[in-house]
Design an enzyme around this catalytic site. Structure first.
Site, mmCIF file in Angstrom:
data_model
loop_
_atom_site.group_PDB
_atom_site.id
_atom_site.type_symbol
_atom_site.label_atom_id
_atom_site.label_comp_id
_atom_site.label_asym_id
_atom_site.label_seq_id
_atom_site.Cartn_x
_atom_site.Cartn_y
_atom_site.Cartn_z
ATOM 1 N N ASP A 52 1.977 1.348 -1.311
ATOM 2 C CA ASP A 52 1.087 0.609 -2.125
ATOM 3 C C ASP A 52 0.401 1.871 -2.670
ATOM 4 O OD1 ASP A 52 -0.748 1.390 -0.071
ATOM 5 O OD2 ASP A 52 -1.572 -0.421 0.041
ATOM 6 N N SER A 53 1.028 3.023 -2.240
ATOM 7 C CA SER A 53 0.253 4.287 -3.176
ATOM 8 C C SER A 53 0.856 4.331 -4.362
ATOM 9 C CB SER A 53 0.693 5.478 -2.378
ATOM 10 O OG SER A 53 2.086 5.553 -1.771
ATOM 11 N N ASP A 91 5.299 -2.374 1.275
ATOM 12 C CA ASP A 91 3.914 -2.562 1.550
ATOM 13 C C ASP A 91 3.298 -3.671 1.145
ATOM 14 O OD1 ASP A 91 2.184 -0.692 3.180
ATOM 15 O OD2 ASP A 91 2.153 0.635 1.517
ATOM 16 N N LYS A 121 5.299 -3.635 5.625
ATOM 17 C CA LYS A 121 4.185 -3.028 6.306
ATOM 18 C C LYS A 121 2.782 -3.390 5.931
ATOM 19 C CE LYS A 121 2.950 1.568 5.536
ATOM 20 N NZ LYS A 121 1.482 1.575 4.956
ATOM 21 N N GLU A 123 -1.540 -2.793 6.911
ATOM 22 C CA GLU A 123 -2.462 -2.032 7.707
ATOM 23 C C GLU A 123 -3.413 -2.868 8.826
ATOM 24 O OE1 GLU A 123 -4.684 -0.108 4.726
ATOM 25 O OE2 GLU A 123 -3.108 0.950 3.655
ATOM 26 N N GLU A 190 -1.923 7.508 10.329
ATOM 27 C CA GLU A 190 -2.400 8.149 9.141
ATOM 28 C C GLU A 190 -3.625 8.985 9.389
ATOM 29 O OE1 GLU A 190 -2.064 6.415 5.317
ATOM 30 O OE2 GLU A 190 -3.047 7.959 4.295
HETATM 31 O O1 KIV Z 1 1.203 3.506 0.666
HETATM 32 C C1 KIV Z 1 1.872 4.633 1.069
HETATM 33 O O2 KIV Z 1 2.480 5.537 0.695
HETATM 34 C C2 KIV Z 1 1.501 4.826 2.522
HETATM 35 C C3 KIV Z 1 1.863 6.083 3.345
HETATM 36 C C4 KIV Z 1 1.046 7.174 3.011
HETATM 37 C C5 KIV Z 1 2.127 5.994 4.726
HETATM 38 O O3 KIV Z 1 1.131 3.920 3.360
#
Ligand code: KIV
Length: 272
Positions: A52-53, A91, A121, A123, A190
């Site tokens: 989600d980055s 994510d 994924k 959190e 992280e």
């Molecule tokens: O969203 C992302 O890029 C991440 C990584 C930094 C692990 O969760």
């Protein structure tokens, strides 16, 4: 790259588990689009995270919070179309799993059905236990994410190192054990102290994948645009830049502009 009899061997959750067992490190990078995913897959990356980055890197938002489920699916589809070997993990965006486990399951199913990804994924630890349980029960592989969890940025207030104090470190270790027991296939750690990441990695069966968590996790992940030097003003201690593409692309662009202005592009061989 593991190629058997000309056929490319896909990376699966079992492959990652076996890598941990034999001490082979897992290399993970983010990808959000077809062209980049193709390069990374052909280079032999084990796991591509549609992080989600993308909210920061692709859309220019300050945080990961604004990106939507449909936008994550769009990025996931683009990446899945490019890969032959890597495992693709998408994510779950903010708001798609925190409120209750039914919503979490619905979101995870939508991601898997519409993007074609191989896993999701999300959190958090004990707070999202019900959601993780429900998604796993549906047969969807889940990667956990502990330590600095950017979707909670407004709770923590900063992006500094997490779990430096004993109480937070103990909670993180408990959460890692919980995710392991629930059946997550891997856990991202992280921005936590290297010693804690080592302890966690040695305490659980599933692979840990670190970012800013030292050398003793079972794998490493970086945001591709940071690793390639496409992002310019992000210089945390944990980041190693393997290229300076902001500069390379900028110089190539200036070269192109000059050629166009000077009537040097296209030449006789570049026309019909
Ligand atoms: O969203 C992302 O890029 C991440 C990584 C930094 C692990 O969760």
């Amino acid at each position: 790259m593991s190629v058997t009899g000309g056929e490319i061997k896909r990376v699966t959750t079992h492959v990652l588990h076996a890598m941990k067992e034999r001490g082979e490190k897992i290399a993970m990078l983010t990808a959000y689009d077809f062209s980049m995913a193709r390069i990374l897959d052909e280079a032999g990356i084990d796991v591509l995270l549609v992080g989600d980055s993308a909210s920061n890197v692709m859309a220019g938002h300050e945080t990961t919070l604004p990106i939507t489920l449909d936008q994550m699916i769009y990025h996931g589809q683009s990446v899945v179309r490019a890969v032959h070997r890597s495992m693709v993990v998408v994510d779950m965006p903010f708001g798609s799993y925190q409120s209750n486990s039914e919503i979490a399951l619905k979101s995870a199913i939508k991601i898997m059905k519409e993007s074609g990804a191989h896993a999701v994924k999300l959190e958090g630890g004990a707070e999202v236990e019900d959601s993780i349980r429900k998604i796993l029960q549906a047969g969807i592989p889940v990667m956990g994410h502990l330590g600095l969890t950017p979707q909670s940025i407004y709770k923590f207030g900063t992006y500094t190192v997490r779990a430096k104090e004993d109480a937070e470190a103990e909670k993180l270790l408990e959460d890692a054990r919980l995710l392991d027991q629930l059946g997550c296939f891997a856990i991202v750690l992280e921005k936590i102290p290297a010693q804690l990441a080592k302890t966690v990695s040695e305490s659980i069966d599933v692979p840990t994948i670190g970012i800013g968590a030292g050398p003793d996790t079972d794998g490493q992940v970086l945001v591709t645009h940071d690793m390639l030097g496409i992002t310019k003003d992000f210089n945390p201690r944990f980041l190693r830049r393997y290229a300076e593409l902001f500069q390379v692309i900028g110089e190539a662009t200036q070269h192109y502009i000059a050629d166009v202005k000077d009537h040097k592009f296209p030449d006789k061989t570049e026309q019909y």
